[in-house]
Design an enzyme around this catalytic site. Sequence first.
Site, short mmCIF file in Angstrom:
data_model
loop_
_atom_site.label_atom_id
_atom_site.label_comp_id
_atom_site.label_asym_id
_atom_site.label_seq_id
_atom_site.Cartn_x
_atom_site.Cartn_y
_atom_site.Cartn_z
N SER A 680 -14.23 55.65 29.90
CA SER A 680 -14.68 54.39 28.69
C SER A 680 -13.83 52.79 29.34
CB SER A 680 -13.27 55.24 27.69
OG SER A 680 -12.12 55.44 28.33
N LYS A 723 -5.36 53.99 22.13
CA LYS A 723 -5.72 53.53 23.05
C LYS A 723 -5.15 52.48 22.32
CE LYS A 723 -9.46 55.45 25.48
NZ LYS A 723 -11.32 55.29 25.85
#
Length: 788
Positions: A680, A723
């Site tokens: 990611s 996140k």
Amino acid sequence: MGDSDTMTEKVLERLSVLPLVDNVAFPGLIVPLVVSEEEHIALVDDVVSHGKVLALLAARPGVENATSFDNLYAVGVRASVLKMLRFPDGSIRMLAKCINRIRLEERIKTTPYLVAKFTEILEKRTAGVEETALVRTIISQFKEVASLAPYLPDDLPIEMLNIDDPGRLADSIAAALNISVERKQSLLEKSDVLERLRELQSFLSAELSVLRISNEIQNRATESIKQGQREYMLREQLKAIKKELGEEEGAEIEELRKKLAEKDLPDEARKAGEHEIERLERMNPASAEYSVALTYVDWILNLPWTEGTEDQIDIKHAQKILDEDHYDLDKVKERILEFLAVRKLKPDAKSPILLFIGPPGVGKTSLGMSIARAMGRKFYRMSLGGMRDEAEIRGHRRTYVGALPGRIIQGIKKCGSNNPVFMLDEVDKIGQDFRGDPASALLEVLDPEQNHTFADHYLEVPFDLSRVMFIGTANYIDPIPRVLLDRMETIRLPGYTIVEKIGIAKNYLIDKQREAHGLNAMQISFMDEAIDDIIDNYTREAGVRNLDRAIATICRKVTKEIASNERERAIITPNRVREYLGPEYYIEERLPDKMLPGMAIGLAWTPVGGEILIVEATVMEGNKSLVLTGHLGDVMKESAQTALSWVRSKADSLNIDKDFNKFDIHLHVPAGAIPKDGPSAGIAMATCLASLLTRRPIREKTAMTGEVTLRGEVLPIGGVKEKVLAADQAGIQRILLPIQNKKDMEDIPEEITKRVKFIFVSNMDEVLEVALECEQMPEKTSEKEVQN
């Protein structure tokens, strides 16, 4: 043949070889054979279709592979198939007539089965007085062996008396004796009839000695059994006498019978209990087996086979309980209320197996307790962490000393109900070793189609688990076996936002710790800023477990001050937090003061929530290599290589000087002691490299996450909520997300979407367009300028 006869050999055609395991075939006999291996079945089929003749060779004792010539004896028999019968399982039963002795001379092939050339072995016979004497001695000894050996039929000696040929007589007796394969093979290899008779007489003598001793031992054992029967009869008479005298024993047995008659049991359980009580009656109460049987009957009588609590399902009441016990978690509560609604309208519906997945401290276990409270059911928690023994689930067989049922049955008994809420905690931490695989044993427990007849090894009676509501919990989904995961409905519990944690602390944790420490609201109160300070600087986690501990620590210290008359009331401010908890545990994640070319901010997921990830890159003279540091995992290293390859492929469109191919590029992710992995950070590393080589810095307070491909496409990632929460906490104002993650915005709290701007991108061109500043920075920037 006469004395002058000599042994001659006749060359045979090649024969297929069928190995015999733990058996030796002799000429003149008809032997039954069972063939189950695929290659041997093919051999028999070929033999039957091409003449019905084959070779039978004995396998050497102790060998594992009987399909190798090296593991077979060289001398065997030539045989013909008389009759063959094929069974439904594919195996073959056949009768083979053994014709004569043969010796292996030439190996032809080994696949698909053994084929070889053989020579016929002709017998050598020397008729005389010794042969006659040996025959009579052998017949006499064999009669006695037949009378003592239980494995020989009574009429076998009569059949042997009708055999005139001494060689055939020796073969027939050798085949009937219970002697080793080596001895039988030795007799088979003797072509001289006189030598064969001598060796057979020696074997008969040894077998006769063994049988005589065995017979003596058996007679002594029979006498012992008779003595035991006599003692039993005397004991029964003694019981009758005591009954006449009013001193009757067996009150315990009668009490067990009475309980069994009154207990509502399934038929199989009742039969098992009755059988065990009958055994108890015949046992001596002083024997060890008596206590084992008594414990088993006790388990049968005390298990709740048909007893259960009645579900008290009120949807509004259940909603109230869930709201009382847990803050937020609206989707999870909604799923639980749906389940309760189905149970209310269809009480006989099979219970689903729920699996709560989430980081530590988010309330997975307490949710199970709330469900039990809402339904009016008993609650039992069983930890699976570190479990490696299958018997923990299925129980031990009663052959073991101290055997007990498995922990599933133990939990049911402890609840006293056959429909509790049964929580299987830490499903992702089950292990396995030589004692079995507990995860596989759980398959039957957690399958609604099978668990109504759950078989515990100790009980040996099916127990109905279909009314039990099983709930599993886990921190990670990957370690759970796929077949086990398939039987459960996954419900994810995300980490809490700061606002949610403050709400949980104010509505639940503070009140709980006040009560636990004997305090009231007048004696201790917490300011919102103090709670926020504890969350930010002392308990950085996805759940609230450490937050609860920190509040408990403060309450303890205040309790001590009040008890010592040092203080009457405490208002907890940020300064008081530092006074009670000491220095800050966590240093606040700070964004760079100024974004320079070659700097990017990525977002990462961890088991305890999200975090921001600073990515740095620099260029230096070298040999066109990429240096990666920061304790990166293999996947993250591959993402860096992919990012660099894409930037190089776009050098012309990005106006990058191609001379950069002559230099080394060093990409570093700080906090090198912490392992980092995953794809990611791909767009963050690609943007970092593009920023470095174009001298265009990334816009301030801009973070990004997404996987990048060699074509520059941005692929979706997981852990979006965690996140985003970390980015918001660090002060990020713009977040770049893959366009396919737009659906995850439903999980983002509204207060964050008001503060943070979300930009959705599908390729790296879009990323660079919105992330990079328009103007290049000078080649060199002084340290003073950076600090300013």
